[in-house]
Design a protein around this motif. Sequence first.
Motif, PDB file in Angstrom:
ATOM      1  N   LEU A   1       0.835  -1.201   0.000  1.00  0.00           N
ATOM      2  CA  LEU A   1       0.000   0.000   0.000  1.00  0.00           C
ATOM      3  C   LEU A   1       0.871   1.252   0.000  1.00  0.00           C
ATOM      4  O   LEU A   1       0.571   2.228  -0.691  1.00  0.00           O
ATOM      5  N   SER A   2       1.958   1.247   0.775  1.00  0.00           N
ATOM      6  CA  SER A   2       2.834   2.414   0.799  1.00  0.00           C
ATOM      7  C   SER A   2       3.409   2.668  -0.577  1.00  0.00           C
ATOM      8  O   SER A   2       3.507   3.821  -1.013  1.00  0.00           O
ATOM      9  N   LEU A   3       3.801   1.596  -1.267  1.00  0.00           N
ATOM     10  CA  LEU A   3       4.363   1.766  -2.605  1.00  0.00           C
ATOM     11  C   LEU A   3       3.333   2.396  -3.534  1.00  0.00           C
ATOM     12  O   LEU A   3       3.646   3.295  -4.316  1.00  0.00           O
TER      13      LEU A   3
ATOM     14  N   VAL B   1       5.974  -5.177  -7.890  1.00  0.00           N
ATOM     15  CA  VAL B   1       5.504  -3.787  -7.910  1.00  0.00           C
ATOM     16  C   VAL B   1       6.677  -2.818  -7.846  1.00  0.00           C
ATOM     17  O   VAL B   1       6.697  -1.794  -8.534  1.00  0.00           O
ATOM     18  N   ILE B   2       7.694  -3.166  -7.044  1.00  0.00           N
ATOM     19  CA  ILE B   2       8.865  -2.282  -6.964  1.00  0.00           C
ATOM     20  C   ILE B   2       9.481  -2.103  -8.347  1.00  0.00           C
ATOM     21  O   ILE B   2       9.751  -0.978  -8.785  1.00  0.00           O
ATOM     22  N   PHE B   3       9.678  -3.223  -9.053  1.00  0.00           N
ATOM     23  CA  PHE B   3      10.303  -3.106 -10.377  1.00  0.00           C
ATOM     24  C   PHE B   3       9.437  -2.295 -11.322  1.00  0.00           C
ATOM     25  O   PHE B   3       9.926  -1.426 -12.043  1.00  0.00           O
ATOM     26  N   ALA B   4       8.131  -2.567 -11.306  1.00  0.00           N
ATOM     27  CA  ALA B   4       7.241  -1.849 -12.209  1.00  0.00           C
ATOM     28  C   ALA B   4       7.283  -0.352 -11.941  1.00  0.00           C
ATOM     29  O   ALA B   4       7.433   0.463 -12.855  1.00  0.00           O
ATOM     30  N   ILE B   5       7.211   0.010 -10.655  1.00  0.00           N
ATOM     31  CA  ILE B   5       7.138   1.427 -10.315  1.00  0.00           C
ATOM     32  C   ILE B   5       8.461   2.117 -10.598  1.00  0.00           C
ATOM     33  O   ILE B   5       8.503   3.254 -11.070  1.00  0.00           O
TER      34      ILE B   5
ATOM     35  N   ASN C   1      10.588   1.355 -12.899  1.00  0.00           N
ATOM     36  CA  ASN C   1      10.713   1.610 -14.329  1.00  0.00           C
ATOM     37  C   ASN C   1       9.782   2.727 -14.789  1.00  0.00           C
ATOM     38  O   ASN C   1      10.160   3.539 -15.628  1.00  0.00           O
ATOM     39  N   LEU C   2       8.586   2.760 -14.205  1.00  0.00           N
ATOM     40  CA  LEU C   2       7.671   3.844 -14.556  1.00  0.00           C
ATOM     41  C   LEU C   2       8.271   5.192 -14.199  1.00  0.00           C
ATOM     42  O   LEU C   2       8.187   6.156 -14.959  1.00  0.00           O
ATOM     43  N   ASP C   3       8.898   5.241 -13.031  1.00  0.00           N
ATOM     44  CA  ASP C   3       9.448   6.510 -12.555  1.00  0.00           C
ATOM     45  C   ASP C   3      10.535   7.003 -13.497  1.00  0.00           C
ATOM     46  O   ASP C   3      10.749   8.196 -13.644  1.00  0.00           O
ATOM     47  N   ARG C   4      11.241   6.067 -14.135  1.00  0.00           N
ATOM     48  CA  ARG C   4      12.338   6.483 -15.015  1.00  0.00           C
ATOM     49  C   ARG C   4      11.873   6.683 -16.440  1.00  0.00           C
ATOM     50  O   ARG C   4      12.695   6.913 -17.327  1.00  0.00           O
ATOM     51  N   SER C   5      10.570   6.537 -16.674  1.00  0.00           N
ATOM     52  CA  SER C   5      10.079   6.669 -18.039  1.00  0.00           C
ATOM     53  C   SER C   5       9.503   8.062 -18.249  1.00  0.00           C
ATOM     54  O   SER C   5       9.570   8.930 -17.380  1.00  0.00           O
TER      55      SER C   5
ATOM     56  N   ILE D   1      11.334   4.960  -3.343  1.00  0.00           N
ATOM     57  CA  ILE D   1      10.832   3.598  -3.138  1.00  0.00           C
ATOM     58  C   ILE D   1      11.362   3.014  -1.834  1.00  0.00           C
ATOM     59  O   ILE D   1      10.602   2.463  -1.035  1.00  0.00           O
ATOM     60  N   ALA D   2      12.672   3.179  -1.600  1.00  0.00           N
ATOM     61  CA  ALA D   2      13.238   2.632  -0.367  1.00  0.00           C
ATOM     62  C   ALA D   2      12.551   3.246   0.846  1.00  0.00           C
ATOM     63  O   ALA D   2      12.264   2.561   1.838  1.00  0.00           O
ATOM     64  N   GLY D   3      12.269   4.538   0.742  1.00  0.00           N
ATOM     65  CA  GLY D   3      11.597   5.215   1.851  1.00  0.00           C
ATOM     66  C   GLY D   3      10.216   4.644   2.087  1.00  0.00           C
ATOM     67  O   GLY D   3       9.824   4.390   3.225  1.00  0.00           O
ATOM     68  N   ALA D   4       9.472   4.436   0.985  1.00  0.00           N
ATOM     69  CA  ALA D   4       8.110   3.903   1.136  1.00  0.00           C
ATOM     70  C   ALA D   4       8.153   2.524   1.772  1.00  0.00           C
ATOM     71  O   ALA D   4       7.317   2.194   2.622  1.00  0.00           O
ATOM     72  N   ILE D   5       9.144   1.717   1.377  1.00  0.00           N
ATOM     73  CA  ILE D   5       9.246   0.366   1.950  1.00  0.00           C
ATOM     74  C   ILE D   5       9.505   0.466   3.444  1.00  0.00           C
ATOM     75  O   ILE D   5       8.823  -0.169   4.261  1.00  0.00           O
ATOM     76  N   LEU D   6      10.487   1.275   3.806  1.00  0.00           N
ATOM     77  CA  LEU D   6      10.834   1.400   5.227  1.00  0.00           C
ATOM     78  C   LEU D   6       9.649   1.937   6.017  1.00  0.00           C
ATOM     79  O   LEU D   6       9.293   1.406   7.074  1.00  0.00           O
ATOM     80  N   GLY D   7       9.002   2.990   5.475  1.00  0.00           N
ATOM     81  CA  GLY D   7       7.873   3.587   6.191  1.00  0.00           C
ATOM     82  C   GLY D   7       6.739   2.592   6.360  1.00  0.00           C
ATOM     83  O   GLY D   7       6.201   2.429   7.456  1.00  0.00           O
ATOM     84  N   GLY D   8       6.401   1.911   5.269  1.00  0.00           N
ATOM     85  CA  GLY D   8       5.312   0.939   5.338  1.00  0.00           C
ATOM     86  C   GLY D   8       5.619  -0.161   6.335  1.00  0.00           C
ATOM     87  O   GLY D   8       4.761  -0.581   7.120  1.00  0.00           O
ATOM     88  N   ALA D   9       6.876  -0.627   6.333  1.00  0.00           N
ATOM     89  CA  ALA D   9       7.251  -1.694   7.249  1.00  0.00           C
ATOM     90  C   ALA D   9       7.158  -1.206   8.695  1.00  0.00           C
ATOM     91  O   ALA D   9       6.649  -1.922   9.566  1.00  0.00           O
ATOM     92  N   LEU D  10       7.616   0.027   8.932  1.00  0.00           N
ATOM     93  CA  LEU D  10       7.620   0.527  10.314  1.00  0.00           C
ATOM     94  C   LEU D  10       6.208   0.691  10.864  1.00  0.00           C
ATOM     95  O   LEU D  10       5.934   0.299  12.006  1.00  0.00           O
ATOM     96  N   ILE D  11       5.291   1.269  10.045  1.00  0.00           N
ATOM     97  CA  ILE D  11       3.948   1.485  10.596  1.00  0.00           C
ATOM     98  C   ILE D  11       3.250   0.176  10.895  1.00  0.00           C
ATOM     99  O   ILE D  11       2.389   0.104  11.756  1.00  0.00           O
ATOM    100  N   ALA D  12       3.611  -0.890  10.176  1.00  0.00           N
ATOM    101  CA  ALA D  12       2.973  -2.172  10.480  1.00  0.00           C
ATOM    102  C   ALA D  12       3.687  -2.867  11.634  1.00  0.00           C
ATOM    103  O   ALA D  12       3.061  -3.525  12.458  1.00  0.00           O
TER     104      ALA D  12
END
Lengths: 383, 316
Positions: free
Chosen positions: A85-87, A224-228, A230-234, A311-322
């Motif tokens: 969800l964070s991603l 999802v990480i890979f997809a996003i 690549n999208l970000d770099r497009s 992306i790394a931030g979203a992963i860390l944030g999502g993991a921490l809140i859970a």
Amino acid sequence: MTTVDVPPTAEAQTPAPLPRRKRNGIRSWFANLPWPARTGILVAVVAAAYLLPYTADVPVIGPQIITTGTDWRTTLFTVSYYILLSLGLNVVVGYAGLLDLGYVGFFAVGAYTVSLLSSPDSLWHTHWAWLETIPVAVAIAMLSGLILGWPTLRLRGDYLAIVTLGFAELIKIIATSTPGFLRGDTGFTRIPAPPGHHADGTPLFGVRDSTPYYWVGLTLVIVVIFAIRNLDRSRVGRSWLAIREDEEAAEVMGVRTVKFKLWAFAIGAFVGGLGGVMFAGFQGFVNSNTFVLQFSILVLAGVVMGGSGNIAGAILGGALIAYIPERLRGVTDPISHTDLFQWRFVMFGLVIILVMIFRPQGLIPSRRRAMELRDRRKEAAPE
Amino acid sequence: MNFSGLIHDFGPLTVTGLAQGAIYALFALGYTLVYGVLRLINFAHSEVFIMGTFACLITWGFFGLDQNSAQPSVGGAIGYLLLGLAVAAVVSGLTALLVELVAYRPLRRRNAPPLAFLITAIGASTVISETIGVLTHHNPRGVPPMISTKPVVHFGNTDITGLQILMVVLALALMVLLEWFVGRTRLGRGIRAVAQSPDGAALMGVNKNRVISLVFLLGGLMAGVAAVMYVLKIGDTRYDQGFTLGIQAFTAAVLGGIGNLRGALVGGFLLGLVGNYGSGLFGTAWHDAVGFVILVVILMFRPTGLLGEALGKARA
């Protein structure tokens, strides 16, 4: 009163010093490694992530990390869908800069579509398998993103925020007040689990062990990480950047702002719907109390706390809140010997405030955003 | 769709809607004031409000009043009410100041991006509401009877209670007072100056931080008054009741045009009425949904709310 206060406060007089760029941070170290080393490290990290359910077996550190009050593997699964969800929210808030306070709405749309199509309680009696519902559920979630986005994306930031908030609230209200269709509090039961059997015939995705769910969640997260990324770099990602920075300028330069904002909404909704699908498959039960608004605000807090636009931030944030609230479950404090669990949200709130005060850009700030913000500050206060 | 019910109950729905709208309006003023000056949604404002409800009930508790006590005499009720209003307003005001000091000021000093403010506000809101929750064991707290619920005015099937009259009158009076304060006093001029141009105001010698504190204090005072009216109307309070009400009040502020004081009043009353008519038409569960739909429709045609954003542009 105050109007004769000369000289003005220090804050108004001198701009805060520009943050110094760290030249040898861990990220530049990583980026400068030769590619085999980078791949090796990535593979090791992914492998470690897949092995997390067995953390308890690691001597000394293992027992400190795992949750004592709840099942560690279930917690890991929770962490995995929060990260998902964070991603997704990171795309909407971090990349496109659209403040979405009702993200749980898409999560709900995903979960409810699965329930309607697969649960025996549903009006439709379609009894689909969990896997079959996935494409429909994410498509409907995406569609709901478009439907919400179409009339509202012309609104400016804070107005958009309230409308998205209303959207999530609306879905919850529809769920609570249509006892025949979305079944309110009663909810949908017996939503089928993902398919698969052990060698001895017991289902792979059972209630005893959440590890397979976690692995599915983790796999989705990686995809999802890979997809996003690549999208970000497009071209799409660059358009988002332009919109986030200055919508009018982007429009003038020929970026079709409404189109790309709609894309951001739809992709965010897609990922949110996917989270809902996973949640429904795991829980087997969905009712209107699952989708409280606080949930989307929690995820938003995770994204911003981790570092929005990264992306790394979203992963860390999502993991921490859970992880933080679950870790505090079943921990007694040494002074009054009460369960710390009841204070978990208080502590959580304090952690959020402290993180934001000491790292206003988030724990792992996006470099691109940090540079943009530096630029903007120079504009505001040229030296 | 229950049209005959709506037409039959039009009078009572209007009266209760206006009373509910008075709460929304006073509550919304806090959002609007802060937004007008800082361009920031103060998410912790709902907790400022909840602090007010508990402050009022605990004060009454000191006098041995709880939901089972007998109705006090008229003189006593007026005394208790005034005391409750004063305590609630002060506690809410101080809570708002504290939130500003802890959650916002450090970020302003660090020039944080706008989203960071939203997140600390959410953090502050969580801390306050959950602390209240733990301390009250997540139980609701009942309200002693204060004002007789016997109607004082009748029109056909429409009954108007003293409380409802009091609520609407109080909201209007406070609104006039606030309008006067912002529009006519020296402190108010400071507020408008900062709202128009924070840097310009600072260069002209306005103490920005003090103005911002003042704005939070004013919003908190209004929320405290709204809190007392709310507990009298609803009959209980709980640690988590602020959130939904806060969202409604924020909707009201946006509906009228956030940053616009009169907009908060218009939006509050409108939302109260529309929500009530909507629940008459579709059933009570849809009360909040109707408000949101109206909001979306209005924002599509008037993107800055009914009266537009204008704290800084108010008449000098």
